[in-house]
Motif scaffolding. Structure first.
Motif, short mmCIF file in Angstrom:
data_model
loop_
_atom_site.label_atom_id
_atom_site.label_comp_id
_atom_site.label_asym_id
_atom_site.label_seq_id
_atom_site.Cartn_x
_atom_site.Cartn_y
_atom_site.Cartn_z
N VAL A 1 78.67 -104.57 117.73
CA VAL A 1 78.22 -103.65 118.37
C VAL A 1 78.51 -103.65 119.76
N PHE A 2 79.22 -102.72 120.35
CA PHE A 2 79.70 -102.71 121.80
C PHE A 2 79.00 -101.43 122.36
N ASP A 3 78.16 -101.87 123.53
CA ASP A 3 77.53 -100.67 124.49
C ASP A 3 78.16 -100.65 125.49
N PHE A 4 79.04 -99.40 125.57
CA PHE A 4 79.87 -99.06 126.90
C PHE A 4 79.08 -98.80 128.17
N GLY A 5 77.85 -98.98 128.18
CA GLY A 5 77.09 -99.21 129.14
C GLY A 5 77.47 -100.44 130.37
N TYR A 6 78.08 -101.43 129.36
CA TYR A 6 78.45 -102.83 130.18
C TYR A 6 79.84 -102.49 130.77
N GLY A 7 80.52 -101.59 130.32
CA GLY A 7 81.72 -101.27 130.79
C GLY A 7 81.94 -100.12 132.01
N MET A 8 80.95 -99.72 132.63
CA MET A 8 80.68 -98.95 133.72
C MET A 8 80.61 -99.70 135.05
N SER A 9 80.15 -99.08 136.03
CA SER A 9 79.95 -99.39 137.36
C SER A 9 78.94 -100.66 137.35
N PRO A 10 79.05 -101.48 138.44
CA PRO A 10 77.79 -102.42 138.55
C PRO A 10 76.40 -101.91 138.70
N ARG A 11 76.41 -100.64 138.83
CA ARG A 11 75.08 -100.01 138.88
C ARG A 11 74.49 -99.94 137.40
N MET A 12 75.30 -99.96 136.68
CA MET A 12 75.20 -100.14 135.23
C MET A 12 74.96 -101.61 134.45
N TYR A 13 76.07 -102.42 134.81
CA TYR A 13 76.09 -103.64 134.09
C TYR A 13 75.64 -104.94 134.97
N GLY A 14 75.63 -104.70 136.58
CA GLY A 14 75.24 -105.70 137.37
C GLY A 14 73.96 -106.50 137.30
N ASN A 15 74.17 -107.85 137.78
CA ASN A 15 72.74 -108.39 137.28
C ASN A 15 72.16 -108.82 138.70
N GLY A 16 72.81 -108.29 139.83
CA GLY A 16 72.45 -108.62 141.32
C GLY A 16 71.58 -109.73 141.59
N TYR A 17 70.57 -109.66 141.86
CA TYR A 17 69.75 -111.04 142.32
C TYR A 17 68.60 -111.17 141.17
N TYR A 18 68.84 -110.65 140.07
CA TYR A 18 67.83 -110.89 138.87
C TYR A 18 66.70 -110.21 139.10
N THR A 19 66.60 -109.19 140.09
CA THR A 19 65.28 -108.33 140.25
C THR A 19 65.41 -107.11 139.76
N PHE A 20 64.35 -106.41 139.50
CA PHE A 20 64.40 -104.84 139.02
C PHE A 20 65.26 -104.13 140.00
N GLU A 21 65.01 -104.38 141.25
CA GLU A 21 65.87 -103.27 142.31
C GLU A 21 67.26 -103.56 142.31
N THR A 22 67.71 -104.77 142.02
CA THR A 22 69.03 -105.18 142.21
C THR A 22 70.10 -105.32 141.00
N ARG A 23 69.36 -105.36 139.93
CA ARG A 23 70.13 -105.43 138.68
C ARG A 23 70.56 -103.97 138.07
N GLY A 24 71.70 -104.13 137.27
CA GLY A 24 72.24 -102.74 136.63
C GLY A 24 71.10 -102.29 135.61
N VAL A 25 71.26 -101.15 135.34
CA VAL A 25 70.44 -100.63 133.95
C VAL A 25 70.51 -101.39 132.88
N MET A 26 71.62 -101.82 132.41
CA MET A 26 71.80 -102.63 131.02
C MET A 26 70.88 -103.92 131.00
N ASP A 27 70.98 -104.66 132.22
CA ASP A 27 70.35 -105.89 132.45
C ASP A 27 68.86 -105.70 132.33
N ASN A 28 68.43 -104.48 133.18
CA ASN A 28 66.97 -104.35 133.01
C ASN A 28 66.30 -103.84 131.88
N ILE A 29 67.27 -103.14 130.98
CA ILE A 29 66.86 -102.72 129.95
C ILE A 29 66.69 -104.00 128.71
N THR A 30 67.32 -105.05 129.04
CA THR A 30 67.33 -106.12 128.13
C THR A 30 66.47 -107.21 128.60
#
Length: 453
Positions: free
Chosen positions: A391-420
């Protein structure tokens, strides 16, 4: 092995190269390795028609393809010795690869090949950083002796508006559940690997085991699972946050299967069944039933749990599903836009594929220095598209706003990392999946609007 590639094996044997089938993202993983010459032969070298034009390519990445632990990787050996190729390495940092590529292209500098990874598909394509490989299918050997047969359906998943920008030569790094058969036996639990082979390894079996184990605690608290398993459970549904039909991307965050995966994560957190202590291996205190990680951790778990009969299975399938759906990596290289070396890049990709398929016995011998043969064969099954569904979710292939992990906080992480991640964390800002979904869905819609043209 096909006769025309026996000569390739001989050339590799004479160079005493390392078999290197691991994905590029595993380059820093410390697992046992051994240089193993391939079987020699006196047969005259035979190949299909060789590509014309220069076989010298420029590779931009944060790691060098020319050496792996001091040895020449197999794919490079084939590329150099059979096709007269050469790879020139331009180094960049892991964080700035795409921006560095843009800068080099804007300055008219030569770049031909780039790693496939998060942010490349579709983000990199939308920024005109890459070109399709379709004109070079002959050099890839796409119709040659079944070389790519088990990868063709995978490549179709990455077809964008009728063009093939990503042609994976292998799958790697599956998310797996590591467990101790000794612990399962002592607790009177069925072996998950046996259930997998019988087609019975599903969420019901998994949660039943976790409930029985956690209810049997005596002095120490029993956990059901440790590790980061958000991506694994989401993939096990076979559904993705971003749907893709080959032409357009749509927001699928409201899918009921995704909701069920999030509910299971939240339930484990609320009932204190998730062990949030981070480790790079299966915890040998025998107080946690499963450990979730990519397969690179298996040799480490074996080393430190020698008496516990360690085994691995994929995350269980949803009840009634036709097969196990699994989160893994697609190993591929991208052809950079404006490159005139498409033929050479495609030829190098063919060499990667040959290293995986024609010399897999040597790769197995090397792997068995760190894990058991049963484990190795099981992992290969979990990467076989005929037996599981990647399974490949192309949300991880979009901008860092979608796949970034930031500083591992809700406000700085991307959508995909927050979902998981968020529903596994204590003190998270969302009370439930509905709250989290409603916060993230508008961000997804804003990001997808960029690809609507």
């Amino acid at each position: 092995m096909n006769n025309k590639w026996r000569a390739v094996s001989a050339l590799i044997a004479s160079a005493a190269v390392m078999i290197s089938t691991a994905s590029c993202s595993e380059k820093n993983k410390k697992t046992p390795t051994e240089t193993k010459p391939a079987e020699s032969t006196t047969e005259t070298p035979k190949t299909t028609s060789k590509p014309t034009g220069s076989m010298e390519i420029t590779w931009l990445a944060d790691y060098d393809l020319n050496r792996s632990e001091g040895e020449r990787p197999t794919a490079l050996a084939i590329f150099e010795d059979v096709y007269g190729g050469k790879v020139n390495y331009v180094q960049t940092s892991p964080e700035n690869k795409l921006s560095k590529l843009e800068e080099m292209l804007a300055a008219g500098e030569e770049v031909d090949m780039f790693p496939y990874e998060d942010g490349v598909f579709p983000e990199g394509i939308s920024r005109n950083l890459f070109q399709p490989l379709d004109p070079y299918f002959e050099e890839l050997g796409m119709e040659e002796d079944g070389l790519w047969d088990d990868m063709k359906d995978i490549a179709e998943k990455f077809t964008y508006k009728g063009q093939h920008y990503v042609v994976p030569y292998a799958l790697s790094e599956p998310y797996l559940l590591t467990y101790s058969r000794a612990l399962f036996s002592s607790e009177g639990l069925d072996d998950p690997y046996t259930l997998y082979k019988e087609g019975k390894w599903d969420w019901n079996a998994f949660t039943g085991m976790v409930n029985k184990f956690t209810e049997s605690e005596t002095t120490a608290h029993h956990f059901g699972i440790s590790g980061f398993y958000g991506e694994a459970i989401l993939a096990s549904t076979g559904h993705t946050v971003i749907n893709f039909d080959g032409n357009s991307f749509t927001n699928n965050i409201g899918d009921p299967y995704i909701e069920s995966a999030e509910a299971l994560m939240n339930d484990f957190r609320v009932r204190w069944l998730y062990n949030s202590y981070w480790s790079d291996m299966y915890l040998h205190d025998q107080n946690t039933l499963f450990y979730c990680s990519r397969d690179w951790s298996l040799p480490i778990s074996d080393k430190y749990n020698a008496d516990y009969d360690i085994m691995v299975v994929p995350f269980p399938k949803t009840p009634g599903a036709d097969k196990n759906y699994i989160n893994c990596k697609a190993n591929a290289r991208m052809l950079v836009n404006n490159s005139t070396k498409g033929s050479a890049v495609a030829t190098y990709l063919k060499c990667e594929r040959l290293a995986v398929t024609e010399l897999k016995d040597s790769a197995k011998e090397r792997a068995l220095k760190g894990i058991t043969e049963e484990q190795y064969n099981a992992v290969q099954d979990y990467l076989d598209p005929a037996k599981v569904a990647p399974v490949f979710d192309f949300g991880y292939g979009m901008s860092p706003r979608m796949y970034g992990n930031g500083y591992y906080t809700f406000e700085t992480r991307g959508v995909m990392d927050n979902i998981t991640s968020v529903l596994l964390e204590s003190g998270n800002p969302c009370n439930n999946w509905g709250d989290l979904r409603d916060r993230l869905s508008p961000i997804i819609d804003e990001e997808l609007a960029k690809y609507s043209g």
